[in-house]
Design an enzyme around this catalytic site. Structure first.
Site, PDB file in Angstrom:
ATOM      1  N   ASP A  43      62.611 -48.539  38.933  1.00 52.47           N
ATOM      2  CA  ASP A  43      62.718 -47.948  40.265  1.00 52.47           C
ATOM      3  C   ASP A  43      63.964 -48.459  40.977  1.00 52.47           C
ATOM      4  O   ASP A  43      64.071 -49.642  41.284  1.00 52.47           O
ATOM      5  CB  ASP A  43      61.478 -48.301  41.104  1.00 52.47           C
ATOM      6  CG  ASP A  43      61.527 -47.654  42.470  1.00 52.47           C
ATOM      7  OD1 ASP A  43      60.997 -46.532  42.606  1.00 52.47           O
ATOM      8  OD2 ASP A  43      62.111 -48.244  43.401  1.00 52.47           O
ATOM      9  N   TYR A  48      70.603 -48.941  46.896  1.00 56.96           N
ATOM     10  CA  TYR A  48      70.485 -50.314  46.372  1.00 56.96           C
ATOM     11  C   TYR A  48      71.815 -50.797  45.754  1.00 56.96           C
ATOM     12  O   TYR A  48      72.000 -51.976  45.525  1.00 56.96           O
ATOM     13  CB  TYR A  48      69.399 -50.431  45.292  1.00 56.96           C
ATOM     14  CG  TYR A  48      67.978 -50.152  45.735  1.00 56.96           C
ATOM     15  CD1 TYR A  48      67.658 -49.927  47.061  1.00 56.96           C
ATOM     16  CD2 TYR A  48      66.949 -50.120  44.804  1.00 56.96           C
ATOM     17  CE1 TYR A  48      66.361 -49.654  47.451  1.00 56.96           C
ATOM     18  CE2 TYR A  48      65.638 -49.859  45.184  1.00 56.96           C
ATOM     19  CZ  TYR A  48      65.346 -49.616  46.511  1.00 56.96           C
ATOM     20  OH  TYR A  48      64.061 -49.350  46.881  1.00 56.96           O
ATOM     21  N   LYS A  73      66.538 -42.578  44.335  1.00 62.31           N
ATOM     22  CA  LYS A  73      66.184 -41.998  45.643  1.00 62.31           C
ATOM     23  C   LYS A  73      67.411 -41.499  46.399  1.00 62.31           C
ATOM     24  O   LYS A  73      68.481 -42.117  46.337  1.00 62.31           O
ATOM     25  CB  LYS A  73      65.468 -43.063  46.498  1.00 62.31           C
ATOM     26  CG  LYS A  73      64.349 -43.773  45.758  1.00 62.31           C
ATOM     27  CD  LYS A  73      63.574 -44.733  46.632  1.00 62.31           C
ATOM     28  CE  LYS A  73      62.668 -45.636  45.792  1.00 62.31           C
ATOM     29  NZ  LYS A  73      63.322 -46.863  45.328  1.00 62.31           N
ATOM     30  N   HIS A 107      64.240 -40.749  50.203  1.00 62.09           N
ATOM     31  CA  HIS A 107      63.965 -42.165  50.473  1.00 62.09           C
ATOM     32  C   HIS A 107      63.250 -42.420  51.806  1.00 62.09           C
ATOM     33  O   HIS A 107      62.392 -43.298  51.895  1.00 62.09           O
ATOM     34  CB  HIS A 107      65.292 -42.934  50.456  1.00 62.09           C
ATOM     35  CG  HIS A 107      65.158 -44.377  50.140  1.00 62.09           C
ATOM     36  ND1 HIS A 107      66.056 -45.072  49.388  1.00 62.09           N
ATOM     37  CD2 HIS A 107      64.211 -45.279  50.473  1.00 62.09           C
ATOM     38  CE1 HIS A 107      65.670 -46.332  49.276  1.00 62.09           C
ATOM     39  NE2 HIS A 107      64.552 -46.483  49.934  1.00 62.09           N
TER      40      HIS A 107
HETATM   41  P1  NDP Z   1      57.600 -57.102  45.941  1.00 62.70           P
HETATM   42  O1  NDP Z   1      56.343 -56.992  46.711  1.00 62.70           O
HETATM   43  O2  NDP Z   1      57.688 -56.546  44.572  1.00 62.70           O
HETATM   44  O3  NDP Z   1      57.955 -58.641  45.946  1.00 62.70           O
HETATM   45  C1  NDP Z   1      59.096 -59.153  45.323  1.00 62.70           C
HETATM   46  C2  NDP Z   1      59.141 -60.646  45.641  1.00 62.70           C
HETATM   47  O4  NDP Z   1      58.034 -61.308  45.050  1.00 62.70           O
HETATM   48  C3  NDP Z   1      60.383 -61.294  45.104  1.00 62.70           C
HETATM   49  O5  NDP Z   1      60.752 -62.299  46.023  1.00 62.70           O
HETATM   50  C4  NDP Z   1      59.915 -61.952  43.793  1.00 62.70           C
HETATM   51  O6  NDP Z   1      60.690 -63.106  43.536  1.00 62.70           O
HETATM   52  C5  NDP Z   1      58.481 -62.312  44.120  1.00 62.70           C
HETATM   53  N1  NDP Z   1      57.565 -62.230  42.964  1.00 62.70           N
HETATM   54  C6  NDP Z   1      57.460 -61.237  42.056  1.00 62.70           C
HETATM   55  N2  NDP Z   1      56.488 -61.483  41.181  1.00 62.70           N
HETATM   56  C7  NDP Z   1      55.936 -62.668  41.519  1.00 62.70           C
HETATM   57  C8  NDP Z   1      54.892 -63.471  40.990  1.00 62.70           C
HETATM   58  N3  NDP Z   1      54.216 -63.084  39.933  1.00 62.70           N
HETATM   59  N4  NDP Z   1      54.608 -64.644  41.598  1.00 62.70           N
HETATM   60  C9  NDP Z   1      55.305 -65.062  42.691  1.00 62.70           C
HETATM   61  N5  NDP Z   1      56.320 -64.345  43.240  1.00 62.70           N
HETATM   62  C10 NDP Z   1      56.637 -63.151  42.670  1.00 62.70           C
HETATM   63  O7  NDP Z   1      58.746 -56.504  46.901  1.00 62.70           O
HETATM   64  P2  NDP Z   1      59.878 -55.383  46.762  1.00 62.70           P
HETATM   65  O8  NDP Z   1      60.357 -55.092  48.126  1.00 62.70           O
HETATM   66  O9  NDP Z   1      60.889 -55.764  45.762  1.00 62.70           O
HETATM   67  O10 NDP Z   1      59.074 -54.086  46.272  1.00 62.70           O
HETATM   68  C11 NDP Z   1      59.014 -53.659  44.936  1.00 62.70           C
HETATM   69  C12 NDP Z   1      59.957 -52.498  44.687  1.00 62.70           C
HETATM   70  O11 NDP Z   1      59.625 -51.392  45.538  1.00 62.70           O
HETATM   71  C13 NDP Z   1      61.420 -52.771  45.039  1.00 62.70           C
HETATM   72  O12 NDP Z   1      62.048 -53.613  44.121  1.00 62.70           O
HETATM   73  C14 NDP Z   1      61.963 -51.374  45.109  1.00 62.70           C
HETATM   74  O13 NDP Z   1      62.197 -50.858  43.820  1.00 62.70           O
HETATM   75  C15 NDP Z   1      60.822 -50.648  45.813  1.00 62.70           C
HETATM   76  N6  NDP Z   1      61.001 -50.585  47.283  1.00 62.70           N
HETATM   77  C16 NDP Z   1      61.059 -49.349  47.860  1.00 62.70           C
HETATM   78  C17 NDP Z   1      61.196 -49.194  49.214  1.00 62.70           C
HETATM   79  C18 NDP Z   1      61.246 -47.828  49.794  1.00 62.70           C
HETATM   80  O14 NDP Z   1      61.585 -47.689  50.969  1.00 62.70           O
HETATM   81  N7  NDP Z   1      60.947 -46.799  49.033  1.00 62.70           N
HETATM   82  C19 NDP Z   1      61.298 -50.371  50.112  1.00 62.70           C
HETATM   83  C20 NDP Z   1      61.212 -51.644  49.413  1.00 62.70           C
HETATM   84  C21 NDP Z   1      61.055 -51.718  48.058  1.00 62.70           C
HETATM   85  P3  NDP Z   1      61.535 -63.319  42.178  1.00 62.70           P
HETATM   86  O15 NDP Z   1      62.391 -62.102  41.949  1.00 62.70           O
HETATM   87  O16 NDP Z   1      62.322 -64.560  42.463  1.00 62.70           O
HETATM   88  O17 NDP Z   1      60.516 -63.517  41.103  1.00 62.70           O
END
Ligand code: NDP
Length: 283
Positions: A43, A48, A73, A107
Site C-alpha cells: 500500500d 508518500y 492513491k 486518497h
Molecule cells: P500503523 O498503525 O501501521 O503503525 C505503524 C507504527 O507501528 C510504526 O511506528 C511501526 O514502527 C510500529 N509497529 C508496527 N508493527 C509493530 C509491532 N508488531 N510492534 C510494535 N510496533 C509496531 O500506522 P500507519 O500510519 O503506517 O498505517 C498503516 C498504513 O496505512 C500506512 O503505512 C499507509 O500505507 C496507510 N495509511 C493510509 C492513510 C490514508 O489516508 N489512506 C493514512 C495513514 C496510513 P516500526 O516501523 O519501527 O516497526
C-alpha cells in the site's frame, strides 16, 4: 495469506504492508523484506514519495507481477478534474514501473471528487486499475458518490483501531458490499496502545503480542489491514494472526476501549493552524 473477493470479483489479501512515512530508499529495502516475509499486498500513495521504491523492490524480488497486489492513491489535485486524474495515475504507473495497479484509491474526500471518480471509472474500464475505491470517506460522502456514479467503490480505506472502532462504518460498508481497510491499524503506536492493560492482558492470555491481538481483532470484524513496519521481526509478527481466535469476552473488553480517539479527522479541518500542512502530514 487470507484473501477476500472485492465487489467486482477480484481477490485481495486481507493482510498487506503499508509504507507511509518511509523514504523511497528505505521503502525498497522494507518492501523486499516484506515480500520475503510473505506479504503480497503493498500500500503506497503518490504523496508518500516512495512509489519508485516499491517498483524497484517488486522487480528485484523476482516475484511475478500478477502475484503482488499493488495499491496506490490519487492525491488531492491542485487543478482538479478528469484529465488530471488520468494523468496522475499514468505518473504513478511510471514511478512504479508497472502497466496497471490492482487498486487505485481517491486518497481524500476533497476537491472535485465527482470528476475524479468519473476518470477513475474510465481508468478501471481501460484496465489501468483492476479495482477502484476511496479513502477517508465518511458515510455521507460515500453515499453521495455512489448515488451519482456507475461504479460502487470496492474499498474504503479509513482510520480504524481499538480507540476509533467505527462500528457504524463496518455495518454500512458491509451493507453496500464495500471492503473496509484499516489505516493505522496499530494506531501508529499512539495512545500507548502497546502497553494498554486490557490489550496486554488479552495478549498474555493467548500467548501473542498486543499488535497481534489488535490485528486479529480487526480481521475478526472483517476489516482488512495494512500494518507498516521497517523491522523484519515485526513484519513477521504482524502476519502471524490466524493461529488464535479472540473470544466473546476478549471482544467485549476491547469494545470498551473505543473513545473516538482520532489521529486525523477529515471532517474538521477548520481551526487547525495549517490545514494544508495537516492534510499533507496525514496521508
Ligand atoms: P500503523 O498503525 O501501521 O503503525 C505503524 C507504527 O507501528 C510504526 O511506528 C511501526 O514502527 C510500529 N509497529 C508496527 N508493527 C509493530 C509491532 N508488531 N510492534 C510494535 N510496533 C509496531 O500506522 P500507519 O500510519 O503506517 O498505517 C498503516 C498504513 O496505512 C500506512 O503505512 C499507509 O500505507 C496507510 N495509511 C493510509 C492513510 C490514508 O489516508 N489512506 C493514512 C495513514 C496510513 P516500526 O516501523 O519501527 O516497526
Amino acid at each position: 495469506m487470507k484473501s477476500v473477493k472485492l465487489n467486482n470479483g477480484i481477490e485481495m489479501p486481507m493482510v498487506g504492508f503499508g509504507v507511509f512515512q518511509v523514504s523511497d530508499e528505505e521503502t525498497e529495502k522494507a518492501v523486499l523484506e516484506a515480500l520475503k516475509a510473505g506479504y503480497r499486498l503493498l500500500d503506497t500513495a503518490a504523496v508518500y514519495g516512495n512509489e519508485a521504491g516499491i517498483g524497484r523492490a517488486i522487480k528485484a524480488s523476482g516475484i511475478p507481477r500478477e502475484e503482488i497486489f499493488v495499491t496506490t492513491k490519487l492525491w488531492i489535485q491542485r487543478e482538479n478534474g478528469y484529465e488530471n486524474t488520468k494523468k496522475a495515475l499514468e505518473d504513478s504507473l511510471t514511478r512504479l514501473g508497472l502497466d496497471y495497479v490492482d487498486l487505485y484509491l481517491m486518497h481524500q474526500p476533497f476537491g472535485d471528487v465527482h470528476e475524479q471518480w468519473r476518470a477513475m471509472e474510465d481508468l478501471y474500464k481501460a484496465g489501468k486499475a483492476r479495482a477502484i475505491g476511496v479513502s477517508n470517506f465518511h458515510m455521507d460522502r460515500l453515499m453521495d458518490l455512489i448515488t451519482c456514479h456507475e461504479i460502487v467503490p470496492a474499498v474504503n480505506q479509513i482510520e480504524t483501531h481499538p480507540f476509533y472502532q467505527r462500528d457504524a462504518e463496518i455495518a454500512f460498508h458491509k451493507e453496500l458490499g464495500i471492503l473496509q481497510q484499516a489505516w493505522a491499524p496499530l494506531a501508529e503506536g499512539k495512545f500507548e496502545i502497546f502497553s494498554n492493560p486490557i490489550l496486554t492482558q488479552i495478549a498474555q492470555k493467548h500467548g501473542k503480542s498486543v499488535a497481534q491481538v489488535v490485528l486479529r481483532w480487526l480481521n475478526q470484524r472483517g476489516v482488512a489491514i495494512i500494518p507498516k513496519s521497517v523491522k523484519v521481526e515485526r513484519m513477521l509478527e504482524n502476519r502471524e494472526i490466524f493461529d488464535f481466535t479472540l473470544d466473546e469476552q476478549d471482544l467485549a473488553q476491547i469494545a470498551t476501549l473505543n473513545r473516538d480517539e482520532i489521529i486525523f479527522n477529515h471532517r474538521d479541518q477548520i481551526g487547525r493552524a495549517s490545514c494544508r500542512e495537516r492534510v499533507c502530514l496525514y496521508v
